[in-house]
Enzyme design. Structure first.
Site, PDB file in Angstrom:
ATOM      1  N   SER A 139      24.264  27.722  -5.316  1.00 28.46           N
ATOM      2  CA  SER A 139      24.255  27.185  -6.681  1.00 28.46           C
ATOM      3  C   SER A 139      24.422  28.347  -7.655  1.00 28.46           C
ATOM      4  O   SER A 139      24.049  29.488  -7.338  1.00 28.46           O
ATOM      5  CB  SER A 139      22.918  26.492  -6.954  1.00 28.46           C
ATOM      6  OG  SER A 139      22.766  26.231  -8.338  1.00 28.46           O
ATOM      7  N   TYR A 152      13.691  26.849  -7.093  1.00 26.96           N
ATOM      8  CA  TYR A 152      15.027  26.325  -6.742  1.00 26.96           C
ATOM      9  C   TYR A 152      16.057  27.457  -6.766  1.00 26.96           C
ATOM     10  O   TYR A 152      16.773  27.685  -5.778  1.00 26.96           O
ATOM     11  CB  TYR A 152      15.445  25.197  -7.689  1.00 26.96           C
ATOM     12  CG  TYR A 152      16.845  24.708  -7.376  1.00 26.96           C
ATOM     13  CD1 TYR A 152      17.112  24.055  -6.174  1.00 26.96           C
ATOM     14  CD2 TYR A 152      17.924  24.939  -8.247  1.00 26.96           C
ATOM     15  CE1 TYR A 152      18.401  23.635  -5.855  1.00 26.96           C
ATOM     16  CE2 TYR A 152      19.204  24.530  -7.935  1.00 26.96           C
ATOM     17  CZ  TYR A 152      19.442  23.876  -6.736  1.00 26.96           C
ATOM     18  OH  TYR A 152      20.721  23.475  -6.411  1.00 26.96           O
TER      19      TYR A 152
HETATM   20  N1  LIG Z   1      24.592  18.523  -8.292  1.00 28.81           N
HETATM   21  C1  LIG Z   1      24.530  19.787  -8.717  1.00 28.81           C
HETATM   22  O1  LIG Z   1      24.576  20.060  -9.941  1.00 28.81           O
HETATM   23  C2  LIG Z   1      24.454  20.907  -7.740  1.00 28.81           C
HETATM   24  C3  LIG Z   1      23.975  20.753  -6.445  1.00 28.81           C
HETATM   25  N2  LIG Z   1      23.913  21.835  -5.601  1.00 28.81           N
HETATM   26  C4  LIG Z   1      23.457  21.723  -4.218  1.00 28.81           C
HETATM   27  O2  LIG Z   1      24.367  20.902  -3.509  1.00 28.81           O
HETATM   28  C5  LIG Z   1      23.709  20.254  -2.431  1.00 28.81           C
HETATM   29  C6  LIG Z   1      23.973  18.765  -2.494  1.00 28.81           C
HETATM   30  O3  LIG Z   1      23.440  18.262  -3.697  1.00 28.81           O
HETATM   31  P1  LIG Z   1      24.005  16.981  -4.445  1.00 28.81           P
HETATM   32  O4  LIG Z   1      25.049  16.325  -3.660  1.00 28.81           O
HETATM   33  O5  LIG Z   1      24.297  17.393  -5.824  1.00 28.81           O
HETATM   34  O6  LIG Z   1      22.656  16.098  -4.513  1.00 28.81           O
HETATM   35  P2  LIG Z   1      22.299  14.665  -3.956  1.00 28.81           P
HETATM   36  O7  LIG Z   1      20.866  14.451  -4.321  1.00 28.81           O
HETATM   37  O8  LIG Z   1      23.284  13.662  -4.421  1.00 28.81           O
HETATM   38  O9  LIG Z   1      22.424  14.842  -2.379  1.00 28.81           O
HETATM   39  C7  LIG Z   1      21.515  15.625  -1.668  1.00 28.81           C
HETATM   40  C8  LIG Z   1      21.658  15.340  -0.189  1.00 28.81           C
HETATM   41  O10 LIG Z   1      20.722  16.168   0.514  1.00 28.81           O
HETATM   42  C9  LIG Z   1      20.044  15.369   1.455  1.00 28.81           C
HETATM   43  N3  LIG Z   1      18.719  15.880   1.731  1.00 28.81           N
HETATM   44  C10 LIG Z   1      17.728  16.202   0.863  1.00 28.81           C
HETATM   45  N4  LIG Z   1      16.635  16.599   1.523  1.00 28.81           N
HETATM   46  C11 LIG Z   1      16.930  16.516   2.856  1.00 28.81           C
HETATM   47  C12 LIG Z   1      16.212  16.779   4.044  1.00 28.81           C
HETATM   48  N5  LIG Z   1      14.952  17.202   4.029  1.00 28.81           N
HETATM   49  N6  LIG Z   1      16.837  16.593   5.225  1.00 28.81           N
HETATM   50  C13 LIG Z   1      18.111  16.163   5.256  1.00 28.81           C
HETATM   51  N7  LIG Z   1      18.844  15.878   4.178  1.00 28.81           N
HETATM   52  C14 LIG Z   1      18.244  16.056   2.991  1.00 28.81           C
HETATM   53  C15 LIG Z   1      20.007  13.974   0.834  1.00 28.81           C
HETATM   54  O11 LIG Z   1      19.951  12.997   1.869  1.00 28.81           O
HETATM   55  P3  LIG Z   1      18.669  12.113   2.262  1.00 28.81           P
HETATM   56  O12 LIG Z   1      17.859  11.943   1.010  1.00 28.81           O
HETATM   57  O13 LIG Z   1      19.251  10.851   2.783  1.00 28.81           O
HETATM   58  O14 LIG Z   1      18.023  12.924   3.306  1.00 28.81           O
HETATM   59  C16 LIG Z   1      21.365  13.907   0.168  1.00 28.81           C
HETATM   60  O15 LIG Z   1      22.344  13.442   1.053  1.00 28.81           O
HETATM   61  C17 LIG Z   1      22.236  20.635  -2.556  1.00 28.81           C
HETATM   62  O16 LIG Z   1      21.995  21.710  -1.671  1.00 28.81           O
HETATM   63  C18 LIG Z   1      22.104  21.092  -4.008  1.00 28.81           C
HETATM   64  O17 LIG Z   1      21.060  22.018  -4.171  1.00 28.81           O
HETATM   65  C19 LIG Z   1      24.319  23.075  -6.002  1.00 28.81           C
HETATM   66  C20 LIG Z   1      24.780  23.273  -7.251  1.00 28.81           C
HETATM   67  C21 LIG Z   1      24.930  22.209  -8.208  1.00 28.81           C
HETATM   68  O1  LIG Z   2      22.185  23.707  -8.553  1.00 27.97           O
HETATM   69  C1  LIG Z   2      22.390  22.969  -9.482  1.00 27.97           C
HETATM   70  C2  LIG Z   2      23.023  23.367 -10.715  1.00 27.97           C
HETATM   71  S1  LIG Z   2      21.889  23.796 -11.850  1.00 27.97           S
HETATM   72  O2  LIG Z   2      21.072  22.592 -12.204  1.00 27.97           O
HETATM   73  O3  LIG Z   2      20.980  24.840 -11.344  1.00 27.97           O
HETATM   74  O4  LIG Z   2      22.637  24.291 -13.038  1.00 27.97           O
END
Ligand SMILES: NC(=O)C1=CN([C@@H]2O[C@H](COP(=O)(O)OP(=O)(O)OC[C@H]3O[C@@H](n4cnc5c(N)ncnc54)[C@H](OP(=O)(O)O)[C@@H]3O)[C@@H](O)[C@H]2O)C=CC1
Ligand SMILES: O=CCS(=O)(=O)O
Length: 252
Positions: A139, A152
């Protein structure tokens, strides 16, 4: 035989969009996440296009991670790309007001979970050799500090350094490793971070143009399908309408 991708957190956001992108390119899919019904829905959607194997998996549980990887069915064992996407932010309040449990959950998921899956899939990726990839979801928060990011952002800094360190150890194996570091992207991320506050999520992504899950899925796919001699170390990407802010100064 088609290429095989293993995606964590395939039930939402980037992971689900990546599953669709790899399916579009004909890859076989190993889709994992905690929500079984979401995995079933996605399998129903994509199984007419490509072979799909789903497994309910909490990445925090190292034993289950190991079992799921060991029990991959014939036709899904020769993994070519691991997409370490599962992750979350919690506790948007300042560090001094955050619950210790929330800090532990982020560390257990974003750091230990990613390590659990990497350790379990690594021998297979090394066997696959040239062209194999690990794509880690970091991120911008791993590089740039902001209020409320505390654990985070620190967990995503781990992802970046782990990526770079893996690159050093895996040199000569053919396995590539990438840290993709997105900025603001509209997924369920903020809903999770705020404990289900839809209006906070709508407000954050409203009146601007955030990244979409499909934008990041495209970069994940691009990174994993480049020629075998090309390794993208880190890809930081923001919406055009997002940039850094000024230093904060506490004044009398
Ligand atoms: N959206 C944003 O602005 C950004 C997101 N990210 C990162 O990208 C990744 C995906 O996030 P994003 O798609 O945005 O968020 P979402 O919340 O839409 O998706 C997150 C996914 O992670 C899974 N997850 C969470 N905890 C667990 C666990 N303990 N075991 C297995 N699966 C898990 C969830 O599945 P389930 O709940 O079914 O287990 C879900 O499929 C993350 O690592 C996030 O930190 C990075 C930068 C920016
Ligand atoms: O990782 C997610 C993006 S932000 O919320 O830290 O800007």
């Amino acid at each position: 035989m088609s290429d095989i991708v293993f995606i964590t957190g395939a039930t939402s956001g980037f992971g689900r969009a990546a599953a669709r992108r790899f399916a579009h390119a004909g890859w076989s899919l190993i889709l994992t996440g905690r929500r079984a019904e979401r995995l079933e829905e996605l399998e129903k959607e994509l199984a007419s296009q490509v072979p799909v194997h789903t497994a309910v998996l909490d990445v925090r549980d190292a034993d289950t991670v190991r079992d799921v990887v060991t029990a991959l069915p014939e036709g899904f064992r020769a993994v070519k790309a691991l997409i370490n996407n599962a992750g979350l932010a919690l506790a948007p309040q300042p560090a001094q007001a955050a619950a210790l449990d929330d800090w532990h959950t982020m560390i257990d998921t974003n750091i230990k979970g990613l390590v659990n899956v990497t350790h379990a899939v690594l021998p297979t990726l090394i066997e696959t050799g040239a062209g194999a990839s690990i794509v880690n979801l970091g991120s911008v928060a791993g590089q740039w500090p902001y209020p409320g990011s505390h654990v985070y952002g620190a967990s995503k800094a781990f992802v970046q350094q782990f990526t770079y360190n893996l690159r050093c150890d895996l040199q000569g194996t053919g396995v590539r490793v990438t840290d993709i570091a997105p900025g603001m992207a509209e997924t369920e991320f903020t809903l999770v971070r705020t404990g289900g506050d839809q209006s906070a999520s709508d407000k954050l992504y409203g009146d601007t143009t955030p990244l979409e899950a499909e934008d990041i899925a495209e970069l994940i796919f691009y990174t994993a399908s480049l020629p075998a001699h090309v390794n993208v170390n880190r890809l930081e990407v923001m919406p055009t309408r997002q940039a850094w802010s000024a230093f904060a100064v506490d004044r009398d």
